[in-house]
Scaffold this motif. Structure first.
Motif, mmCIF file in Angstrom:
data_model
loop_
_atom_site.group_PDB
_atom_site.id
_atom_site.type_symbol
_atom_site.label_atom_id
_atom_site.label_comp_id
_atom_site.label_asym_id
_atom_site.label_seq_id
_atom_site.Cartn_x
_atom_site.Cartn_y
_atom_site.Cartn_z
ATOM 1 N N ASN A 1 8.701 -92.077 71.440
ATOM 2 C CA ASN A 1 7.779 -93.193 71.686
ATOM 3 C C ASN A 1 6.492 -92.708 72.356
ATOM 4 O OD1 ASN A 1 9.465 -95.148 70.596
ATOM 5 N ND2 ASN A 1 10.516 -95.522 72.529
ATOM 6 N N LYS A 2 6.631 -91.821 73.351
ATOM 7 C CA LYS A 2 5.444 -91.335 74.075
ATOM 8 C C LYS A 2 4.562 -90.467 73.177
ATOM 9 C CE LYS A 2 7.608 -91.353 78.676
ATOM 10 N NZ LYS A 2 8.056 -90.521 79.812
ATOM 11 N N ILE A 3 5.181 -89.564 72.400
ATOM 12 C CA ILE A 3 4.377 -88.674 71.550
ATOM 13 C C ILE A 3 3.744 -89.454 70.402
ATOM 14 C CG2 ILE A 3 6.238 -87.945 69.986
ATOM 15 C CD1 ILE A 3 5.100 -85.185 69.978
ATOM 16 N N SER A 4 4.409 -90.549 69.961
ATOM 17 C CA SER A 4 3.816 -91.393 68.926
ATOM 18 C C SER A 4 2.548 -92.054 69.440
ATOM 19 C CB SER A 4 4.817 -92.459 68.471
ATOM 20 O OG SER A 4 5.945 -91.877 67.867
ATOM 21 N N THR A 5 2.593 -92.517 70.692
ATOM 22 C CA THR A 5 1.390 -93.108 71.299
ATOM 23 C C THR A 5 0.284 -92.075 71.437
ATOM 24 O OG1 THR A 5 2.768 -94.668 72.529
ATOM 25 C CG2 THR A 5 0.519 -94.329 73.321
ATOM 26 N N THR A 6 0.660 -90.861 71.866
ATOM 27 C CA THR A 6 -0.338 -89.788 72.010
ATOM 28 C C THR A 6 -0.955 -89.466 70.657
ATOM 29 O OG1 THR A 6 0.860 -88.869 73.893
ATOM 30 C CG2 THR A 6 -0.693 -87.412 72.762
ATOM 31 N N ARG A 7 -0.126 -89.371 69.615
ATOM 32 C CA ARG A 7 -0.667 -89.075 68.290
ATOM 33 C C ARG A 7 -1.627 -90.173 67.826
ATOM 34 N NH1 ARG A 7 2.901 -89.203 62.845
ATOM 35 N NH2 ARG A 7 3.046 -91.374 63.541
ATOM 36 N N ALA A 8 -1.257 -91.430 68.057
ATOM 37 C CA ALA A 8 -2.129 -92.530 67.651
ATOM 38 C C ALA A 8 -3.486 -92.436 68.353
ATOM 39 C CB ALA A 8 -1.452 -93.877 67.961
ATOM 40 N N ARG A 9 -3.457 -92.165 69.691
ATOM 41 C CA ARG A 9 -4.731 -92.033 70.427
ATOM 42 C C ARG A 9 -5.530 -90.833 69.924
ATOM 43 N NH1 ARG A 9 -1.779 -93.423 75.518
ATOM 44 N NH2 ARG A 9 -1.614 -91.192 75.899
ATOM 45 N N LEU A 10 -4.842 -89.735 69.587
ATOM 46 C CA LEU A 10 -5.530 -88.536 69.104
ATOM 47 C C LEU A 10 -6.195 -88.811 67.759
ATOM 48 C CD1 LEU A 10 -6.177 -85.558 69.511
ATOM 49 C CD2 LEU A 10 -3.962 -84.987 68.504
ATOM 50 N N GLU A 11 -5.480 -89.493 66.840
ATOM 51 C CA GLU A 11 -6.064 -89.782 65.530
ATOM 52 C C GLU A 11 -7.208 -90.777 65.651
ATOM 53 O OE1 GLU A 11 -2.846 -90.967 63.016
ATOM 54 O OE2 GLU A 11 -2.331 -88.893 62.487
ATOM 55 N N VAL A 12 -7.072 -91.758 66.555
ATOM 56 C CA VAL A 12 -8.168 -92.716 66.756
ATOM 57 C C VAL A 12 -9.409 -92.008 67.294
ATOM 58 C CG1 VAL A 12 -8.922 -94.664 68.177
ATOM 59 C CG2 VAL A 12 -6.709 -94.743 67.044
ATOM 60 N N ALA A 13 -9.214 -91.133 68.296
ATOM 61 C CA ALA A 13 -10.346 -90.401 68.872
ATOM 62 C C ALA A 13 -11.007 -89.517 67.827
ATOM 63 C CB ALA A 13 -9.868 -89.551 70.054
ATOM 64 N N LEU A 14 -10.200 -88.856 66.979
ATOM 65 C CA LEU A 14 -10.758 -88.016 65.916
ATOM 66 C C LEU A 14 -11.541 -88.862 64.907
ATOM 67 C CD1 LEU A 14 -7.844 -85.516 65.171
ATOM 68 C CD2 LEU A 14 -10.189 -84.880 65.726
ATOM 69 N N ASN A 15 -10.934 -89.971 64.447
ATOM 70 C CA ASN A 15 -11.579 -90.797 63.430
ATOM 71 C C ASN A 15 -12.874 -91.415 63.939
ATOM 72 O OD1 ASN A 15 -9.646 -90.346 61.428
ATOM 73 N ND2 ASN A 15 -8.328 -91.968 62.179
ATOM 74 N N GLN A 16 -12.911 -91.782 65.238
ATOM 75 C CA GLN A 16 -14.141 -92.342 65.788
ATOM 76 C C GLN A 16 -15.286 -91.335 65.710
ATOM 77 O OE1 GLN A 16 -12.792 -93.503 69.691
ATOM 78 N NE2 GLN A 16 -12.564 -95.648 69.098
ATOM 79 N N ARG A 17 -14.996 -90.087 65.983
ATOM 80 C CA ARG A 17 -16.041 -89.062 65.938
ATOM 81 C C ARG A 17 -16.416 -88.703 64.503
ATOM 82 N NH1 ARG A 17 -13.450 -89.034 70.462
ATOM 83 N NH2 ARG A 17 -14.394 -88.249 72.397
ATOM 84 N N LEU A 18 -15.408 -88.608 63.630
ATOM 85 C CA LEU A 18 -15.699 -88.245 62.247
ATOM 86 C C LEU A 18 -16.441 -89.366 61.530
ATOM 87 C CD1 LEU A 18 -12.368 -86.479 61.187
ATOM 88 C CD2 LEU A 18 -14.481 -85.440 62.009
ATOM 89 N N PHE A 19 -16.212 -90.639 61.942
ATOM 90 C CA PHE A 19 -16.867 -91.733 61.242
ATOM 91 C C PHE A 19 -18.363 -91.789 61.543
ATOM 92 C CE2 PHE A 19 -17.812 -96.008 59.856
ATOM 93 C CZ PHE A 19 -17.022 -96.117 58.724
ATOM 94 N N VAL A 20 -18.777 -91.149 62.626
ATOM 95 C CA VAL A 20 -20.215 -91.069 62.910
ATOM 96 C C VAL A 20 -20.945 -90.459 61.724
ATOM 97 C CG1 VAL A 20 -21.938 -89.939 64.354
ATOM 98 C CG2 VAL A 20 -19.961 -91.023 65.401
ATOM 99 N N THR A 21 -20.333 -89.401 61.131
ATOM 100 C CA THR A 21 -20.981 -88.735 59.991
ATOM 101 C C THR A 21 -21.006 -89.636 58.771
ATOM 102 O OG1 THR A 21 -18.900 -87.708 59.279
ATOM 103 C CG2 THR A 21 -20.256 -86.492 60.851
ATOM 104 N N ARG A 22 -20.040 -90.583 58.638
ATOM 105 C CA ARG A 22 -20.043 -91.460 57.473
ATOM 106 C C ARG A 22 -21.254 -92.388 57.488
ATOM 107 N NH1 ARG A 22 -17.801 -89.801 53.341
ATOM 108 N NH2 ARG A 22 -18.008 -91.938 52.580
ATOM 109 N N GLY A 23 -21.616 -92.870 58.673
ATOM 110 C CA GLY A 23 -22.787 -93.729 58.753
ATOM 111 C C GLY A 23 -24.059 -92.988 58.379
#
Length: 603
Positions: free
Chosen positions: A53-75
């Motif tokens: 449960n804890k590592i699943s939450t960490t993975r979700a936060r890690l993917e969200v943080a990555l996607n937020q930064r990568l989506f900057v380039t999409r704009g």
């Protein structure tokens, strides 16, 4: 002399109590060992479930943080591909300064036109990067070519970032132009957009440094190579300790995230110590009781046999109960693991979709704010005082207003209202602004032709989008105290010097934009002569249809009353008086429509 068989029989009789007591003790301890083993397995499964449960939450936060930064380039990619492929460094810095600061730890944003660094943000400290050709470096050349050939993002790292020398990650995404009347990004390759961001900032945001989680993490898969990549975070020995493993999805590959408890996996259950203490006491008491019974006269031996049979039956029942308990625990654990996986998957999908849509809305909202006329532009208009105001009801609004001045001194003023709100309405608003500026720069002065070309442009784009959006739009041409009004929108209010109100209905001056391919037969215009002190007010229905707590609309009559009281004031103060009266009228009621107001006053 006694017969040897008698001695043996006597010896067996003396040893029997000891043997029976020892057997009883061993039997009870065996039962305790079985129970302790079951408790240990159940506690270990529970611990692994907690870690999952804890590592699943960490993975979700890690993917969200990555996607937020990568989506900057999409704009930025969308802006270059569809709107402006020839942007300057200054334009790029202005765009990047809007989106980049939103993501902490962003070190740079760069554009590679034809494979060469042509734009970079921030420019200060990175001036030497302009003109750099990464294709001259074999490793860089391979990554760049792979991104172009696969038409997808290539993710690399961790690598040392210059000029700070800190560890971070670099994402490179190819940009393909969007030709007119063609599918998005179906044209030739323009170059690439790249973003670099700090590793530790990303991991801190994901919670990998959070000691309260009581977990040890390790990540492997450098350069998005998954299980075949190198370990670049944490102690590699963790991978040998049966960790919980999850995959972190990247644009062109993955990482493997592993975790174990900080203190390692438990070797016993919390109840094990007390189970052994209590079990040992029970075993000793049972052994003593059996010893007494076996040592008793013959009349007690029958009782011993009965007690032994009962003990055997209890042991069998206990074993069956324990086996049934283990089976139920395993089934329940499997059900919980499956449910947790389903919840985690759904949570990941919802978070990714939410991040994507939030980023799209934020980029569009920022672009809308950027293209609104600035105060210095309004002040440069000769002959007019101009004050504008726009407030969207949601993140991205569908209202439009603009004030543009051509090289020959003519002023084009526009106000419109796109149906609905949200991303599509916001994009259509940007399209209209771009089309109006383009036609103005092309020196199109005929108001009927101007609206006809504008409508055909928007109509074709709306059809390509598969959208049902359209808008009302009025355009005003101002020159030498004369206004030419065309297009269908809300009534235009004129307050003559002295406070006299004139209302001009625009219903017969045009047709909704983007609804039909050809509207030239519906378009006409009317002219208005202005005198010093005259006030012209343009607005959207978000003002006149705003409701108070009794669901009564604000109305155009109340708007005219406010103008009658304040027409002698400067344009800025007239705008302020209208907005203060509107907010007082609405009170705490929620605003459901965009609010746009434009006040013009003839000097």
């Amino acid at each position: 002399m006694r017969h040897p068989n008698g001695w043996v029989s006597q010896l067996n009789t003396r040893l029997l109590p000891y043997f029976a007591a020892s057997f009883t003790i061993a039997l009870v301890l065996a039962v305790i060992w079985t129970l302790e083993r079951s408790e240990k397995k159940q506690f270990l499964d529970q611990t692994r479930g907690d870690v999952l449960n804890k590592i699943s939450t960490t993975r979700a936060r890690l993917e969200v943080a990555l996607n937020q930064r990568l989506f900057v380039t999409r704009g930025i990619l969308a802006y270059v591909s569809t709107i402006n492929a020839n942007l300057t460094q200054q334009e790029f810095e202005r765009l990047a300064s809007v989106v980049a600061p939103q993501q902490e730890g962003t070190e740079f944003l760069a554009l590679y036109k034809n494979g060469i660094v042509s734009h970079i943000y921030p420019l200060k400290g990175n001036e030497k990067a302009i003109g750099f050709n990464p294709m001259s470096i074999p490793e860089e050349r391979e990554a760049f070519q792979r991104a172009i050939d696969t038409r997808s993002t290539v993710f690399a790292g961790p690598v040392k970032l210059v000029p700070k020398g800190n560890w971070g990650f670099i994402s490179r995404t190819p940009i393909f132009l969007t030709p007119p009347d063609k599918p998005p990004e179906s044209g030739p390759n323009w170059g690439l957009v790249s973003i670099g961001f700090d590793r530790d900032t990303l991991f801190k945001e994901a919670g990998l440094f959070d000691q309260s989680a009581e977990l040890q993490y390790v990540i492997r898969g450098k350069d998005a190579l998954g299980t075949s990549g190198e370990v670049f975070f944490g102690n590699p020995n963790i991978l040998k300790q049966n960790p919980v493993l999850l995959e972190v999805t990247l644009p062109n590959g993955s990482w493997q995230l592993a975790a174990i408890p900080t203190a390692g996996w438990p070797t016993s259950a919390p109840i094990s110590r007390w189970l052994w203490i209590g079990g040992t006491l029970v075993a000793l008491l049972a052994g003593a009781l059996v010893f007494i019974l076996v040592s008793a006269p013959e009349r007690l031996r029958e009782a011993v046999r009965r007690a032994t049979a009962a003990l055997q039956a209890s042991e069998n029942a206990l074993k069956e109960a324990n086996e049934e308990l283990e089976t139920r625990v395993e089934e329940r654990t499997a059900q919980l693991a499956q449910a947790n996986q389903e919840i985690t998957t759904l949570n990941d999908l919802l978070k990714a979709e939410n991040v994507r849509m939030s980023a799209e809305l934020e980029v569009t909202r920022r672009l809308q704010q950027m293209i609104l006329p600035k105060d210095e532009e309004l002040k440069s208009i000769v002959g007019l005082e101009i004050a504008g105001f726009m407030e969207p009801a949601t993140e991205v609004g569908g209202d439009y207003y603009d004030v543009l001045q051509s090289n020959n001194g003519r002023v084009k003023i526009g106000i419109g209202d796109v149906t609905g709100h949200g991303l599509e309405s916001g994009v259509l608003m940007i399209m209209v602004q771009t089309a109006v500026r383009t036609l103005l720069e092309g020196n199109e002065t005929d108001p009927r032709k101007f609206l006809d070309i504008l409508n055909r442009t928007i109509y074709q784009n709306v059809q390509r989008m598969g959208s049902d959006k359209n808008l009302t739009l009025s355009l005003l041409d101002y020159c030498d105290r004369r206004l030419s009004l065309s297009g269908q929108h809300e009534e235009m209010i004129i307050v003559r010097s002295g406070g006299e109100i004139e209302r001009i209905d625009t219903l017969d001056l045009g047709f909704p934009i983007g609804l039909e391919a050809d509207i030239i037969d519906f378009v006409t215009h009317t002219e208005v002569q202005l005198q010093p002190g005259d006030v012209v007010v343009l607005y959207t229905d978000g003002i006149t249809e705003a409701e108070n707590i009794n669901q009564a609309q604000y109305g155009i009559e109340r708007l005219c009353e406010v103008l009658t009281r304040h027409w002698q004031q400067p344009a800025q103060e007239i705008r302020q008086a209208i907005m203060e009266d509107l907010r007082q009228y609405i009170g705490d009621q929620q605003v459901y429509d965009d609010i746009t107001l434009l006040v013009l006053k003839q000097k």
